[in-house]
Design a protein around this motif. Structure first.
Motif, PDB file in Angstrom:
ATOM      1  N   UNK A  87       0.893  -1.232  -0.035  1.00 57.77           N
ATOM      2  CA  UNK A  87       0.169  -0.123   0.008  1.00 57.77           C
ATOM      3  C   UNK A  87       0.848   1.280  -0.188  1.00 57.77           C
ATOM      4  N   UNK A 133       1.298   3.613  -3.082  1.00 60.26           N
ATOM      5  CA  UNK A 133       0.623   4.693  -3.481  1.00 60.26           C
ATOM      6  C   UNK A 133       1.368   5.995  -3.208  1.00 60.26           C
ATOM      7  N   UNK A 134       1.869   6.046  -2.269  1.00 59.98           N
ATOM      8  CA  UNK A 134       2.672   7.287  -1.362  1.00 59.98           C
ATOM      9  C   UNK A 134       3.690   7.655  -2.406  1.00 59.98           C
ATOM     10  N   UNK A 190       2.807   8.968  -5.478  1.00 60.30           N
ATOM     11  CA  UNK A 190       2.405  10.345  -5.357  1.00 60.30           C
ATOM     12  C   UNK A 190       3.708  11.383  -5.444  1.00 60.30           C
ATOM     13  N   UNK A 191       4.472  10.768  -4.679  1.00 60.02           N
ATOM     14  CA  UNK A 191       5.872  11.298  -4.368  1.00 60.02           C
ATOM     15  C   UNK A 191       6.477  11.736  -5.942  1.00 60.02           C
ATOM     16  N   UNK A 219       4.293  14.233  -7.956  1.00 61.87           N
ATOM     17  CA  UNK A 219       4.350  15.545  -7.184  1.00 61.87           C
ATOM     18  C   UNK A 219       5.886  15.920  -7.646  1.00 61.87           C
ATOM     19  N   UNK A 269       7.297  19.186 -10.221  1.00 62.35           N
ATOM     20  CA  UNK A 269       8.266  20.212  -9.946  1.00 62.35           C
ATOM     21  C   UNK A 269       9.549  20.379 -10.910  1.00 62.35           C
ATOM     22  N   UNK A 316       6.389   9.108   8.113  1.00 59.29           N
ATOM     23  CA  UNK A 316       6.113  10.524   7.678  1.00 59.29           C
ATOM     24  C   UNK A 316       7.435  11.386   7.790  1.00 59.29           C
ATOM     25  N   UNK A 334       9.380  10.718   4.515  1.00 54.25           N
ATOM     26  CA  UNK A 334       8.977  11.332   3.547  1.00 54.25           C
ATOM     27  C   UNK A 334       9.475  12.852   3.566  1.00 54.25           C
ATOM     28  N   UNK A 335       9.142  13.406   4.850  1.00 59.37           N
ATOM     29  CA  UNK A 335       9.488  14.782   5.127  1.00 59.37           C
ATOM     30  C   UNK A 335      11.254  15.092   4.761  1.00 59.37           C
ATOM     31  N   UNK A 344      11.600  15.109   0.986  1.00 62.67           N
ATOM     32  CA  UNK A 344      11.044  16.071   0.316  1.00 62.67           C
ATOM     33  C   UNK A 344      11.809  17.409   0.302  1.00 62.67           C
ATOM     34  N   UNK A 345      12.724  17.319   1.462  1.00 65.70           N
ATOM     35  CA  UNK A 345      13.577  18.594   1.596  1.00 65.70           C
ATOM     36  C   UNK A 345      14.584  18.528   0.417  1.00 65.70           C
ATOM     37  N   UNK A 355      14.247  18.639  -2.590  1.00 71.04           N
ATOM     38  CA  UNK A 355      13.603  19.295  -3.620  1.00 71.04           C
ATOM     39  C   UNK A 355      13.863  20.946  -3.397  1.00 71.04           C
ATOM     40  N   UNK A 356      13.817  21.346  -1.924  1.00 68.44           N
ATOM     41  CA  UNK A 356      13.490  22.634  -1.578  1.00 68.44           C
ATOM     42  C   UNK A 356      14.498  23.782  -2.139  1.00 68.44           C
TER      43      UNK A 356
END
Lengths: 151, 151
Positions: free
Chosen positions: B50, B53-54, B57-58, B61, B65, B87, B90-91, B94-95, B97-98
């Motif tokens: 499952x 799915x995330x 999405x990542x 997204x 970008x 979480x 993922x956080x 995600x950084x 791309x910042x």
DNA sequence: CTGATAGTTAAACTAAGGTTGAGGTCAAGC
DNA sequence: GCTTGACCTCAACCTTAGTTTAACTATCAG
């Protein structure tokens, strides 16, 4: 340095390449695609008028803005064919990118800000935060990542 | 609706496609490219956990970008392999791309502003304004459009 | 068990924006 | 007048991010 053609007002493909920083193969490609034009010598070699340099600069700058060549070609078609384009002509067609560019800046900023919002939970747009939505209940709302795509 | 697989904790490629809004062909492509993984059933069909799915999405997204898939794959490699990403995981990625994103926003803004500056003279970066520089004297400084490219 | 639906592969195809190579010609300097 | 470097064309190839097609297999509802 051969073939300077500097007494004439025209330049060769190699000179245009050197001046513009664009490879000769790319310049021929642009010509095939209708973005630039050339005169041919008796020996079938290309000769460009000097304003082609500005034309190529416009093409490269537009590409840096993310505009596809086909669009650039269409906009270059708005230049007068019967005379050398003036500063006003270039200014006029440059305006074509304005709204597009503003729009793209806004979109990137919005994405960045949503990314910021979501870093706290790591949800990244698919499920509207796993905190309140542990097992992707958003699947009912149709396909696609929600959140960032909508509005 | 067949093959719900909802009693199991795994989903089929069709379900993942429906949930994520990404075509099955694209999901198989992502798998070939090493961005997602699947278990195979005895009949050689894909089954996704499952959290895929995330992951998808990542990926989408990140693509929005403007990040290339190869880069996304590398960053996904930073996730833990031995457990379901949290979480915080993922956080953390995600950084990545910042700074890239901030950089690209700044670049676009700068280009837009220079475009604005230059609309008055139509020079568009190649020659540093035709007013003061009527016949491309900048050619000595090496190839490529100057001005907007430098700094 | 059967038929429908969903899944499998490899290979070919797309589109954009060019580059590379083969085979041949042009033009400038000595 | 020849050599050398710049030029010519055409076709094939490259990369990214997939889609499409053909031929075949799996799974599920009834």
């Amino acid at each position: 340095m051969t073939q300077l053609a500097s007494t004439a007002r025209e330049i060769t493909v190699g000179e245009l390449a050197g001046r513009s920083g664009v490879a000769p193969s790319a310049l021929r490609f642009y010509e095939r695609e209708g973005l630039i034009r050339s005169r041919r010598t008796s020996g079938n070699q290309r000769r460009y008028s000097r304003d082609t340099l500005r034309r190529v600069a416009f093409i490269r700058t537009s590409q840096r803005l993310g505009i596809p060549l086909a669009t650039i070609r269409d906009v270059l078609g708005l230049l007068p064919e019967d005379r050398t384009p003036t500063r006003e002509d270039w200014a006029r067609i440059s305006e074509c990118w304005r709204s597009d560019l503003d729009e793209r800046i806004r979109t990137l900023q919005r994405l960045r800000d949503h990314l910021t919002d979501c870093i706290g939970c790591g949800c990244l747009s698919l499920d509207r935060c796993s905190l309140s939505n542990p097992d992707d209940a958003l699947a009912d709302h149709g396909p696609g990542p929600r959140r960032l795509l909508e509005e």
